[in-house]
Write an enzyme that holds these catalytic residues in place. Structure first.
Site, PDB file in Angstrom:
ATOM      1  N   THR A 161      62.886  18.242  57.924  1.00  0.00           N
ATOM      2  CA  THR A 161      63.689  19.465  57.967  1.00  0.00           C
ATOM      3  C   THR A 161      63.226  20.403  56.858  1.00  0.00           C
ATOM      4  O   THR A 161      62.918  19.953  55.743  1.00  0.00           O
ATOM      5  CB  THR A 161      65.193  19.154  57.817  1.00  0.00           C
TER       6      THR A 161
ATOM      7  N   HIS B  57      69.491   2.724  52.306  1.00  0.00           N
ATOM      8  CA  HIS B  57      69.140   1.678  51.358  1.00  0.00           C
ATOM      9  C   HIS B  57      69.293   0.276  51.949  1.00  0.00           C
ATOM     10  O   HIS B  57      68.763  -0.707  51.410  1.00  0.00           O
ATOM     11  CB  HIS B  57      70.027   1.808  50.108  1.00  0.00           C
TER      12      HIS B  57
END
Length: 410
Positions: free
Chosen positions: A329, A381
């Site tokens: 993006t 994560h």
């Protein structure tokens, strides 16, 4: 012969849609392949066209109504548009036109007998626009929603520019201290975006790591080959193709960044399908560049331009926006200097580009002004360790600062 007008068959990922705009009303004639109605889903706007010449007999689902895949939304009489003088369908259409000219004179322009589309009529009523002041650009002088919006925008501009001049006609004034509010329902696309973003933040262990890249080498390369590249490939050389190629090479080295989570399973993808976020008036969409590793810089640039054009006109297909493995993006196009992009589920990482800003940098003990860009990598994560995320971002940085690495895969 009377036939049913049905909503398109939605993909499995789309549960239902909303009737956005009826471009034809009962009694109105339409030609084969002419647009009848728009159906808005949470991903794209789907168009329903006439399968033959004829007239609209009945509308069963009005604008704003929810429809399911393949549901009947109206009825159509084929062949009526081509019938000879005196046909029932033609008489019905003429009777309707006469009724409209008497009972709904606001729908017809007195000067040109043009007709407002349903969406245009609704917008005109909401903004107190007199149809006789509008000029239609549609077929047979039909006034579209865009014509009304353009008139409203021009009127606002004229009002702003002539605020200091005496008004030629009485204008309604807003009382001092009055606070205006306007309540507008979320579109399906905007609601879907909101739901996905909240879900991404709630379901993923999201973390963002940052770095910065010297864009000087890429900018110099573009400057050197810009004209010859455009002449040979018929497309301009932009930054996004370099970032896409750098990302695909980095994804090969760090497969976890290119993976996704499905329940308790980690799914590793042996291909690189890169989603490129595109901002439109309806909201953010993410078309996917398939097998980006096999494409040249020119091929990638052409795909980006194609998807950008489709996105702005609402022509993107659902298959063009599903199945990506990684997303890029670019908030820099709007002036963003630094941000933390949100994951695009079920992907596990997203790269954020930002504005190129000249900054003083220490180079070999000397302060040098260089065109720098901050990079941000948001990642899940649960799937990606911090070490992998940092190394992945450094790999992209190294390839962009030395573009030959992209070709040599070093």
């Amino acid at each position: 012969m009377s036939t049913e007008i049905k909503a398109p068959v939605f993909p499995e990922s789309v549960a239902e849609g909303t009737v956005a705009t009826w471009h034809k009303q009962p009694g109105e004639a339409c030609a084969r392949d002419e647009l009848i109605v728009d159906i808005e889903t949470d991903k794209v706007v789907l168009e329903v066209v006439a399968l033959a010449d004829g007239v609209i007999e009945e509308i069963l689902k009005n604008e704003g109504d929810t429809v399911e895949s393949g549901e009947v939304i109206g009825r159509f009489k084929a062949g009526a548009a081509g019938e000879s003088k005196g046909s029932d369908s033609k008489d019905a259409a003429e009777s309707k036109d006469k009724a409209e000219s008497k009972d709904q004179s606001a729908d017809v322009s007195p000067s040109s007998d043009t007709i407002l589309s349903p969406a245009a009529r609704k917008l005109a009523v909401e903004n107190n626009v007199e149809p006789s002041t509008l000029k239609g650009t549609g077929k047979d002088g039909r006034i579209s929603k865009e014509d009304v919006q353009s008139h409203i925008d021009n009127a606002k501009s004229s009002t702003d520019s002539s605020a200091a001049k005496p008004a030629a006609a009485p204008v309604a004034e807003i009382s001092a201290g009055e606070r205006i509010e306007k309540r507008v329902p979320m579109t399906r696309l905007r609601a879907s975006i909101a739901k996905r973003l909240v879900n991404a933040q709630q379901s993923a262990a999201m973390l963002t790591t940052f770095n910065e890249v010297n864009m000087g080498p890429i900018m110099e390369l573009r400057k050197q080959y810009k004209e010859s590249f455009e002449k040979r490939h018929g497309i301009k050389l932009g930054f996004m193709s370099f970032f896409t190629k750098a990302a695909t090479e980095a994804l090969k080295r760090f497969p976890a960044v290119n993976a996704s989570i499905d329940g308790n399973d980690m799914v590793y993808h042996g291909y690189q399908d890169i989603g490129v976020a595109v901002s439109t008036e309806r909201g953010l969409v993410v078309p996917v560049i398939r097998d980006a590793d096999a494409l040249s810089l020119a091929d990638i640039e052409k795909k980006i331009v194609e998807y950008g054009t489709k996105a702005k006109t609402g022509k993107l297909g659902i298959d063009e926006m599903t199945g990506g493995t990684f997303t890029i993006t670019n908030g820099g196009t709007f002036g963003s200097l630094l941000s933390t992009p949100i994951l695009n589920p079920p992907q596990t990482a997203i790269l954020g580009m930002h504005k190129i800003q000249p900054r003083p940098m220490a180079v070999n003990g000397q302060v040098v002004i260089q065109p720098m860009m901050y990079l941000a990598l948001s990642y899940d994560h649960r799937m990606i360790d911090g070490k992998e995320a940092v190394q992945f971002l450094v790999a992209i940085k190294d390839m962009l600062e030395d573009p030959a690495r992209i070709l040599l895969d070093v």
